[in-house]
Structure formats: C-alpha cells, structure tokens
Design a protein around this motif. Structure first.
Motif, PDB file in Angstrom:
ATOM      1  N   VAL A  22       0.857  -1.186   0.000  1.00 41.14           N
ATOM      2  CA  VAL A  22       0.000   0.000   0.000  1.00 41.14           C
ATOM      3  C   VAL A  22       0.897   1.241   0.000  1.00 41.14           C
ATOM      4  O   VAL A  22       1.792   1.367   0.841  1.00 41.14           O
ATOM      5  CB  VAL A  22      -0.940   0.038   1.218  1.00 41.14           C
ATOM      6  N   PHE A  24       1.387   5.509  -0.080  1.00 42.59           N
ATOM      7  CA  PHE A  24       0.753   6.758   0.324  1.00 42.59           C
ATOM      8  C   PHE A  24       1.528   7.962  -0.199  1.00 42.59           C
ATOM      9  O   PHE A  24       2.747   8.052  -0.034  1.00 42.59           O
ATOM     10  CB  PHE A  24       0.652   6.855   1.845  1.00 42.59           C
ATOM     11  N   ARG A  49      -2.605   6.189  -2.349  1.00 43.57           N
ATOM     12  CA  ARG A  49      -3.682   6.927  -1.688  1.00 43.57           C
ATOM     13  C   ARG A  49      -3.110   8.261  -1.226  1.00 43.57           C
ATOM     14  O   ARG A  49      -1.904   8.370  -1.013  1.00 43.57           O
ATOM     15  CB  ARG A  49      -4.204   6.169  -0.458  1.00 43.57           C
ATOM     16  N   TYR A  50      -3.945   9.252  -1.004  1.00 41.73           N
ATOM     17  CA  TYR A  50      -3.448  10.539  -0.516  1.00 41.73           C
ATOM     18  C   TYR A  50      -3.732  10.679   0.971  1.00 41.73           C
ATOM     19  O   TYR A  50      -4.886  10.597   1.416  1.00 41.73           O
ATOM     20  CB  TYR A  50      -4.068  11.722  -1.267  1.00 41.73           C
ATOM     21  N   ALA A  51      -2.681  10.889   1.761  1.00 40.05           N
ATOM     22  CA  ALA A  51      -2.795  11.098   3.208  1.00 40.05           C
ATOM     23  C   ALA A  51      -2.476  12.555   3.508  1.00 40.05           C
ATOM     24  O   ALA A  51      -1.347  13.002   3.309  1.00 40.05           O
ATOM     25  CB  ALA A  51      -1.853  10.169   3.963  1.00 40.05           C
ATOM     26  N   HIS A  56      -5.732  13.827   8.060  1.00 42.53           N
ATOM     27  CA  HIS A  56      -5.580  12.419   8.413  1.00 42.53           C
ATOM     28  C   HIS A  56      -4.501  12.144   9.465  1.00 42.53           C
ATOM     29  O   HIS A  56      -4.645  11.206  10.250  1.00 42.53           O
ATOM     30  CB  HIS A  56      -5.238  11.592   7.167  1.00 42.53           C
ATOM     31  N   GLN A  79      -9.203   4.631   9.336  1.00 42.23           N
ATOM     32  CA  GLN A  79      -8.896   5.193   8.025  1.00 42.23           C
ATOM     33  C   GLN A  79      -7.903   4.314   7.278  1.00 42.23           C
ATOM     34  O   GLN A  79      -8.048   4.077   6.074  1.00 42.23           O
ATOM     35  CB  GLN A  79      -8.332   6.606   8.190  1.00 42.23           C
ATOM     36  N   LEU A  80      -6.906   3.817   7.979  1.00 43.52           N
ATOM     37  CA  LEU A  80      -5.937   2.916   7.356  1.00 43.52           C
ATOM     38  C   LEU A  80      -6.624   1.648   6.847  1.00 43.52           C
ATOM     39  O   LEU A  80      -6.321   1.165   5.744  1.00 43.52           O
ATOM     40  CB  LEU A  80      -4.840   2.553   8.357  1.00 43.52           C
ATOM     41  N   TRP A  83      -8.346   2.394   3.709  1.00 44.56           N
ATOM     42  CA  TRP A  83      -7.366   2.546   2.632  1.00 44.56           C
ATOM     43  C   TRP A  83      -6.790   1.203   2.185  1.00 44.56           C
ATOM     44  O   TRP A  83      -6.015   1.140   1.241  1.00 44.56           O
ATOM     45  CB  TRP A  83      -6.228   3.446   3.082  1.00 44.56           C
ATOM     46  N   PRO A 141      -9.443   1.351  -3.201  1.00 44.47           N
ATOM     47  CA  PRO A 141      -8.955   0.400  -2.195  1.00 44.47           C
ATOM     48  C   PRO A 141     -10.030  -0.583  -1.749  1.00 44.47           C
ATOM     49  O   PRO A 141     -11.208  -0.235  -1.630  1.00 44.47           O
ATOM     50  CB  PRO A 141      -8.540   1.297  -1.025  1.00 44.47           C
ATOM     51  N   SER A 143     -11.168  -2.538   1.413  1.00 40.30           N
ATOM     52  CA  SER A 143     -10.950  -2.352   2.850  1.00 40.30           C
ATOM     53  C   SER A 143     -10.295  -3.583   3.478  1.00 40.30           C
ATOM     54  O   SER A 143     -10.492  -4.714   3.029  1.00 40.30           O
ATOM     55  CB  SER A 143     -12.257  -2.027   3.555  1.00 40.30           C
TER      56      SER A 143
END
Length: 283
Positions: A22, A24, A49-51, A56, A79-80, A83, A141, A143
């Motif tokens: 994964v 970020f 993904r955008y953190a 966040h 949240q993780l 993602w 994503p 989950s």
C-alpha cells in the motif's frame, strides 16, 4: 523482504502491483494546505492513496496544543483499514520534500505497532527523474483490517520533556532551520527561539544533493557527534510541530541508532505556555 526505513525507486517499481503493498502520497505545503492534494490529482505513483497531514495525520488544533497534534489513533486505524492497510501490509510513503512529510506517517505507523513501512528515497522528484510511471487514476482500495498497538513510550509530553531536561537525562535535537532555531527568523510561530539545552540539526542535512538520504555510516558518524556518547534511547527529537523531527528520527534508524523518541508537540506547543523558558542566539 520487509522494508522498514527506506526503499529505492527501483525497488518500489519492481513491487508496484503486489496486492499486499500500500502506497501513500503525503505531499503537503504549510504555506498552501491544498497544494498537496492538488499535486496528487495532477499525477501520483500508481495505486497511491493521498494522506493529508492536517486531515488524516493530525488532530484538530486546540488552545493548548501545537500546530499538528498527534491524531486519534483509533480514528487513524479505521482510516488505514479503509485505505486497505492490514497488519501484514508493506507500506510505502513518499512526498516531494525529501521525506519531510512522509516521515510523519512512517513514524505514526511504527508507533501503532506496524514496522513494515518505508519512505521512498528521493520522493516524487527522483521517481519522475527515473521516468517511472505516474497516473491520475484514483485507486479503489479494498478495505482491510488494521489493528493498532500504540506505544506511548515513543513520544514525550511537554512536562516529560521539561523533567528530562532538568534531570539532564536526554539530548534534545531540533530539526528546524538554523535561523529559526537561533531566533533570528520565525515565519510560522508567534515566538522565536528554541528550547534551552536543545541542539540544532536541520533535517535537510540528512540528504545529499540529489535529495537522497546519506549513507548509513555517514549519518551514524554525524549523529554520534551530537550524542556525545549518549545512547540513542536518550535522544529526543523536535521541530516546529512534530513533523519534520521524524526525518531526524528516521535518519538515526537508517544509521542503526535505534530507539530515539519524539517530542510530539514541539516548538509550537512549547511556546503556548508562557512559563516555559525560551533561548535565542543572542542569549
């Protein structure tokens, strides 16, 4: 192989489409808090993904906190999971600031018990310089379930820091630019200067001219000069708000000097209490 500190662009490219990896994008700008998300939409590493540092990776600012309080770990865990991060995921984080912002998520995940997380050496600039793929396609994503095991021994409160300094039990390293540390300039916070007894090591010193981290042996020699025979466990890092300090903490881990900690509130929290001492170059 698990990556726990750094990963090269070549290594990430070779593993880009593995389902248990994964990625970020942590790009951010203190001057324009929308800039990172905008840059992400214009192009990012495939699957990233955008953190967002504010949304966040931090809690809302209060009157008694610094500018980037630690996030609620339960909320970040959810949240993780959304993602797609699980406890067996290999996580890779990057930005366009030499790891200055990506280091925050690297450190947070480690504090939550997840060690398989690495910063992309050279960040977005070096990735593009190697003509590696960039996309505007947003990931979808699936989950997962991320279980958090927070270790509160990884950071200090302001009171704990004061007591440790008073007892001469730690070396406090400030990652801010020299002019801010010295109190000659302060473009962000309302008070200039530094915590008495702190030493200055701007995080940029961890990088070479290409924006890559220096070799481990070189970092080790430089930090050992600052430590003066202190063990790494007696080192505490700080900066303006507990973000770029993680860069120095990462550099020490790369150097094999494991076990240092973070003063999470950092300078912006320290100065909220007017009873706390402030030092400047003139003093």
């Amino acid at each position: 192989m698990a990556y726990t500190t750094l990963i090269s662009a070549t290594e990430l490219a070779a593993n880009l489409h593995k389902p248990d990896w994964v990625i970020f994008d942590c790009r951010f700008s203190l001057a324009d808090t929308t800039a990172g998300a905008a840059a992400y939409r214009r192009g990012h590493i495939p699957g990233a993904r955008y953190a967002d540092l504010n949304l966040h990776l931090s809690s809302p600012v209060k009157s008694y906190t610094g500018r980037h309080p630690l996030p609620d770990f339960s909320g970040l865990s959810k949240q993780l999971s959304a993602w797609g991060v699980g406890n067996r995921s290999q996580v890779v984080v990057y930005d366009d600031a030499g790891g200055a912002f990506a280091g925050r998520l690297w450190w947070l995940l480690r504090c939550m018990g997840h060690t398989d997380v690495a910063v992309l050496d050279g960040g977005m600039q070096y990735w593009q310089k190697q003509t590696l793929p960039v996309t505007t396609v947003l990931p979808k994503p699936v989950s997962n379930h991320f279980r958090c095991y927070p270790d509160q021994k990884q950071w200090l409160s302001a009171t704990e820091l004061e007591n440790a300094l008073a007892g001469n039990r730690i070396v406090l390293i400030d990652a801010r630019a020299p002019e801010r540390f010295q109190g000659r300039q302060e473009p962000i916070d309302p008070v200039a200067g530094h915590v008495p007894k702190a030493v200055n090591r701007p995080f940029q010193l961890n990088l070479d001219k290409q924006g890559l981290f220096l070799p481990a042996t070189q970092l080790k020699n430089q930090f050992q000069t600052l430590l003066r025979s202190r063990p790494p466990a007696e080192v505490v890092h700080m900066c303006g708000s507990g973000v770029t300090a993680c860069h120095n903490l990462l550099a020490m881990e790369i150097a094999g000097l494991s076990g240092s900690k973070l003063y999470a509130g950092s300078w912006s929290e320290w100065i909220v209490n007017k009873n706390r001492s402030v030092a400047t170059e003139a003093a």
